[in-house]
Write an enzyme that holds these catalytic residues in place. Structure first.
Site, short mmCIF file in Angstrom:
data_model
loop_
_atom_site.label_atom_id
_atom_site.label_comp_id
_atom_site.label_asym_id
_atom_site.label_seq_id
_atom_site.Cartn_x
_atom_site.Cartn_y
_atom_site.Cartn_z
N LYS A 1 0.82 -1.21 0.00
CA LYS A 1 0.00 0.00 0.00
C LYS A 1 0.87 1.27 0.00
O LYS A 1 0.43 2.31 -0.48
CB LYS A 1 -0.92 0.04 1.21
CG LYS A 1 -1.82 -1.17 1.39
CD LYS A 1 -3.06 -1.09 0.53
CE LYS A 1 -4.10 -2.15 0.86
NZ LYS A 1 -3.68 -3.55 0.65
C1 LIG Z 1 -4.13 -4.63 0.00
C2 LIG Z 1 -3.32 -5.85 -0.08
C3 LIG Z 1 -3.55 -6.83 -1.08
C4 LIG Z 1 -4.69 -6.71 -2.08
O1 LIG Z 1 -4.47 -5.70 -3.04
P1 LIG Z 1 -5.69 -5.15 -3.94
O2 LIG Z 1 -5.15 -4.00 -4.69
O3 LIG Z 1 -6.75 -4.75 -2.95
O4 LIG Z 1 -6.13 -6.27 -4.81
C5 LIG Z 1 -2.72 -7.92 -1.14
N1 LIG Z 1 -1.72 -8.10 -0.23
C6 LIG Z 1 -1.48 -7.19 0.75
C7 LIG Z 1 -0.39 -7.46 1.71
C8 LIG Z 1 -2.26 -6.05 0.85
O5 LIG Z 1 -2.01 -5.16 1.84
#
Ligand SMILES: *Cc1c(COP(=O)(O)O)cnc(C)c1O
Length: 497
Positions: free
Chosen positions: A112
């Site tokens: 993120k």
């Molecule tokens: C948010 C997240 C995901 C999923 O990503 P999306 O863009 O919502 O599909 C996968 N792995 C981790 C560790 C995340 O924090």
């Protein structure tokens, strides 16, 4: 220009789309046109660093930001002190056919950060351009990763405040510590007695509260969202698909123009959709492989064309993918149908009313020509972490392990041996309990989070990420907890309304 996925009549500049977040018909902003790149563009990325690559890609989408402005935003976002190491998104090669794109070297050890470090400067710039001078209140409901990444991204940003609601008792110990010790003069963290859905519902109600909106306006406040429906959160993610490709060319694993596949552990469909945008721009991508955990609503949809959220919700060891409604799928549907906003509106209405929709065969075929989908349960995830470690000496977190298991499955089913990049979304240290369990069987003797980190450091020979190590000595700043019906009241109190 940008339009809503649900009606193409009104057009918005990119800064407007970012400042607004969501279109007022409930749709998501999508670019009307996508500029194609050629081989010489791809080759030019080889010798560039990550910031230069980012500016080259972002320029194609954020046309009302000048290259200088974009460079300023990017350099601020991916500073060396926030992303230590040679690149913010390094590629580790397991063998000549399999490469790991590590997206967790930022301040919160999950992917993120790649977007939430860049969104604040992009948003600041957008507000400036749009001559919006209210104070922006970023409201976040988090299941763990987004909250901390938003706090880090927006801390001390002038003209903005961030309020994060997390399910009290419903996040991992590391995630809780990361949030309650958050420093910054404009950050607020509140535990909600309830689960993530309660927190999310509460935040949505606050957003839609007309009375509150009027009071806010009187006080020169305005709400905004940091979740992945905002175009400003999606567009930074396109960059690392190109960057990974450039790195593979640089290391001579592929020639310019050669196709590669990506495997993406998926929740809200933001990350993998960014890969699809890269492909639409002309990045030579073969398949995008969508990996889910036991919450396999996307696997079913990509295989059958039937999206159905009426099913059990499972709490898994890859919690950031525990999701039943993947909001960004709406953008894919828009592009797949060549911008048929009427069809998209119909499906979304059906999803809201009946919890399901079914797309037509032609659209499904188009989707399946690009996407492949699979899923993996918790037991297999643990096994996969152990196997990957045993066979390759590489330690991966549960989300990455889900992707790895699905990749193995894909290769088995398809026989496709295209060079593949597996997108790794979290540091194993962030989900240390599951990782330790996988590496040395059941753990019984670990009684604190920091012991677990030490144990994992010894086991792997990797250093504990500094921000995690520092958590030990940080004091708790945010102790507020409220009932789920008190969230609005909490916001009013924080803002002094
Ligand atoms: C948010 C997240 C995901 C999923 O990503 P999306 O863009 O919502 O599909 C996968 N792995 C981790 C560790 C995340 O924090």
């Amino acid at each position: 220009m940008y339009v809503s996925t649900r009606s193409r009549s009104k057009k918005f500049a990119s800064a407007q789309a970012i400042a607004l977040g969501l279109a007022n018909d409930g749709g998501l902003f999508v670019p009307e046109e996508i500029e194609l790149v050629d081989k010489s563009f791809l080759s030019s990325l080889i010798s560039s660093n990550y910031s230069q690559r980012a500016v080259a890609i972002l320029q194609k989408f954020l046309t009302d930001y000048s290259p200088e402005e974009l460079l300023g935003c990017v350099q601020q976002a991916y500073r060396q002190d926030k992303f230590p190491g040679e690149s913010p998104a390094p590629v580790v090669s397991i063998n000549s056919n399999l490469h790991i794109l590590e997206l967790w070297h930022g301040p919160t050890q999950a992917f993120k950060d790649m977007a939430l470090q860049l969104l604040p400067p992009l948003l600041s710039q957008a507000l400036h351009q749009q001559k919006i001078n209210e104070e922006i209140i970023i409201l976040v409901a988090t299941s763990g990763d987004t909250g901390k990444a938003a706090l880090e991204g927006f801390r001390d940003v002038p003209g903005m405040r961030v309020i994060v609601f997390y399910p009290y008792g419903g996040v991992s110990e590391i995630q809780r510590l990361q949030m309650i010790t958050q420093e910054g003069c404009n950050v607020h963290v509140v535990g909600v007695r309830g689960n993530f859905d309660d927190a999310q519902t509460g935040v949505k109600q606050i957003f839609n509260d007309q009375e509150l909106a009027e009071v806010l306006a009187e006080h020169k406040f305005r709400f905004s969202s940091a979740n992945s429906i905002n175009w400003g959160r999606l567009v930074p993610q396109i960059v690392y698909y190109f960057s990974a490709y450039a790195d593979l060319m640089k290391k001579n694993f592929i020639n310019v123009g050669e196709k590669i596949n990506f495997v993406v552990p998926t929740g809200n469909f933001g990350n993998i959709l960014a890969g699809y945008y890269a492909k639409m721009m002309g990045l030579p991508v073969g398949k995008l492989i969508c990996a889910s955990n036991a919450n396999n609503v996307l696997t079913d949809f990509l295989q059958s064309g039937h999206y159905n959220r009426n099913r059990n919700f499972y709490k898994t060891i890859s919690p950031s993918m525990d999701i039943l409604v993947s909001s960004n799928l709406e953008r894919l549907l828009y592009h797949i149908t060549d911008g048929d906003s009427q069809a998209v509106s119909g499906w979304m209405e059906s999803l809201a009313k009946q919890g399901e929709y079914r797309i037509d065969t032609k659209s499904l075929q188009k989707i399946q020509s690009v996407f492949w989908a699979g899923h993996c349960n918790d037991e297999k995830t643990i096994q996969q972490i152990a196997e990957v470690y045993r066979d390759n000496g590489y330690v991966c977190d549960p989300h990455t392990a889900v992707a790895w298991a699905v990749y193995d499955n894909y290769r088995c089913c398809s026989g496709d041996s295209t060079p593949t990049v597996l997108v790794s979304t979290a540091s194993p240290f962030k989900f240390n309990e599951s990782v330790l369990k996988a590496l040395n069987g059941m753990i019984t003797s670990i009684n604190s989070e920091f012991e677990a980190l030490q144990e994992l450091a010894i086991e792997t020979g990797w250093p504990i990420p500094t921000p995690m190590l520092e958590l030990q000595n940080k004091s708790v700043i945010h102790t507020a907890v409220c009932d789920k019906l008190q969230m609005k009241h909490k916001v009013e109190a924080i803002l002094g309304l």
